[in-house]
Scaffold this motif. Structure first.
Motif, short mmCIF file in Angstrom:
data_model
loop_
_atom_site.label_atom_id
_atom_site.label_comp_id
_atom_site.label_asym_id
_atom_site.label_seq_id
_atom_site.Cartn_x
_atom_site.Cartn_y
_atom_site.Cartn_z
N LEU A 34 0.74 -1.37 -0.02
CA LEU A 34 0.13 -0.23 0.00
C LEU A 34 0.98 1.30 0.05
O LEU A 34 0.58 2.27 -0.80
N PHE A 35 2.02 1.23 0.75
CA PHE A 35 2.91 2.54 0.75
C PHE A 35 3.66 2.70 -0.52
O PHE A 35 3.59 3.81 -1.07
N PHE A 36 4.42 1.65 -1.07
CA PHE A 36 4.95 1.85 -2.23
C PHE A 36 4.21 2.21 -3.52
O PHE A 36 4.35 2.89 -4.60
N ALA B 219 -6.61 3.06 1.53
CA ALA B 219 -5.13 2.46 2.02
C ALA B 219 -5.19 2.98 3.68
O ALA B 219 -4.68 1.92 4.30
N SER B 220 -5.50 4.00 3.82
CA SER B 220 -5.52 4.43 5.41
C SER B 220 -6.52 3.74 6.39
O SER B 220 -6.21 3.35 7.15
N ALA C 151 3.91 5.19 9.95
CA ALA C 151 5.05 5.22 8.72
C ALA C 151 4.25 5.50 7.66
O ALA C 151 4.73 6.31 6.66
N PHE C 152 2.96 5.10 7.51
CA PHE C 152 2.33 5.36 6.21
C PHE C 152 1.79 6.91 6.20
O PHE C 152 1.57 7.49 5.13
N GLY C 153 2.06 7.54 7.14
CA GLY C 153 2.00 9.19 7.09
C GLY C 153 3.12 9.95 6.28
O GLY C 153 2.70 10.88 5.61
N VAL C 154 3.92 9.15 5.98
CA VAL C 154 5.10 9.65 4.88
C VAL C 154 4.30 9.78 3.68
O VAL C 154 4.51 10.70 2.96
N ALA C 155 3.76 8.64 3.06
CA ALA C 155 2.93 8.55 1.87
C ALA C 155 1.81 9.82 1.86
O ALA C 155 1.62 10.45 0.84
N LEU D 232 13.32 5.68 1.58
CA LEU D 232 14.31 5.78 2.65
C LEU D 232 13.81 6.09 4.10
O LEU D 232 14.14 5.39 5.14
N ILE D 233 13.02 7.08 4.27
CA ILE D 233 12.43 7.65 5.33
C ILE D 233 11.35 6.60 5.89
O ILE D 233 11.49 6.24 7.12
N PHE D 234 10.64 6.11 4.73
CA PHE D 234 9.54 4.96 5.22
C PHE D 234 10.35 3.66 5.71
O PHE D 234 9.85 3.22 6.86
#
Length: 266
Positions: A166-168, A195-196, A215-219, A250-252
């Motif tokens: 979901l992130f990528f 996704a959320s 970490a999904f908050g990065v997306a 990288l942050i994720f």
């Protein structure tokens, strides 16, 4: 100009072929390292699994290029697809003997490759559904790393695979904002909302820890900033897009991997 291009020497069949999809390298390595972090251990099988994942990814590139040739057979493409595939297959069999449950990951990866090959043949490889499927196949590196290391596949690592996918896959909707035909941010907004919700469900059922889910908050943040600066995003050079996507990944990876590692008392 055409005649000059046709007279340029063609690469020899033995010259290696490597995929130019640098973003997939980042996704593959990040997914694998997240699986390794979840396993909290690294052994010989982990290293072999990484080699197998890399070889399988490299085999896909000449295989798909050959399909694009339609009826023209390119020996160089077949040779390197076969060589990379043989390496991945050989290591895969070795890992299967110690961890039979890995067969389900292999079947999933092969099925995704076949679907992608059909999509390429009919020139539908850029369809959102096919791209998400392809990203999901690459993210199988997460349970591959975990299963090869620990000898088991758990529901927790499958939740982690879905989380990574979901992130990528969110990158698909960011990149499509640059293209006139797909520049609407509506589909991206819907995707990130869905996704959320899925990630919230995984967190609520203890499939993901709070820190991992965050970490999904990065997306979400990246999509929001890009939507805000859409004019710049559409006109900037592709190297800037590649840099943004690499930094985001990288942050994720950093947040997710740290959230999975054991806590050591001071």
């Amino acid at each position: 100009m055409t005649n000059l291009a046709s007279k340029q020497p063609q690469p020899s069949w033995y010259e290696p072929i490597f995929s130019p999809e640098h973003g997939v390298y980042v996704m593959l390595l990040s997914s694998f390292l997240i699986g390794g972090a979840a396993a909290q251990h690294w052994n010989l099988n982990t290293t072999l699994a990484l080699v197998a994942a890399f070889a399988a990814f490299q085999a896909e590139h000449p295989f798909i290029l050959q399909i694009k040739q339609r009826r023209r057979v390119k020996p160089r493409l077949l040779f390197w697809a076969g060589l990379y595939g043989a390496i991945a297959f050989g290591i895969g069999i070795y890992l299967y003997l110690s961890t039979p449950v890995l067969i389900w990951l292999y079947l999933g990866a092969v099925s995704a490759l076949m679907v992608d090959a059909i999509a390429v043949f009919y020139r539908q490889q850029r369809a959102i559904a096919n791209e998400i499927l392809t990203f999901g196949a690459v993210c199988l590196a997460t349970p591959l790393a975990y299963g090869s290391t620990t000898g088991a596949i758990t529901l927790g690592v499958l939740a982690l695979w879905l989380f990574n996918t979901l992130f990528f896959a969110s990158a698909i909707f960011r990149v499509k904002l640059r293209k006139p035909k797909t520049s609407s941010w509506g589909p991206g907004l819907i995707y990130h909302l869905l996704a959320s919700l899925i990630i919230t469900g995984l967190w609520a059922t203890s499939g993901l820890s709070t820190t991992t889910a965050i970490a999904f908050g990065v997306a979400l943040l990246t999509f929001g900033v890009i939507s805000w600066q859409l004019k710049w995003y559409k006109s900037t050079e592709i190297k800037h897009i590649a840099l943004i996507e690499t930094l985001v990944a990288l942050i994720f990876l950093g947040i997710t991997a740290v959230s999975l590692l054991p806590v050591h008392p001071l």
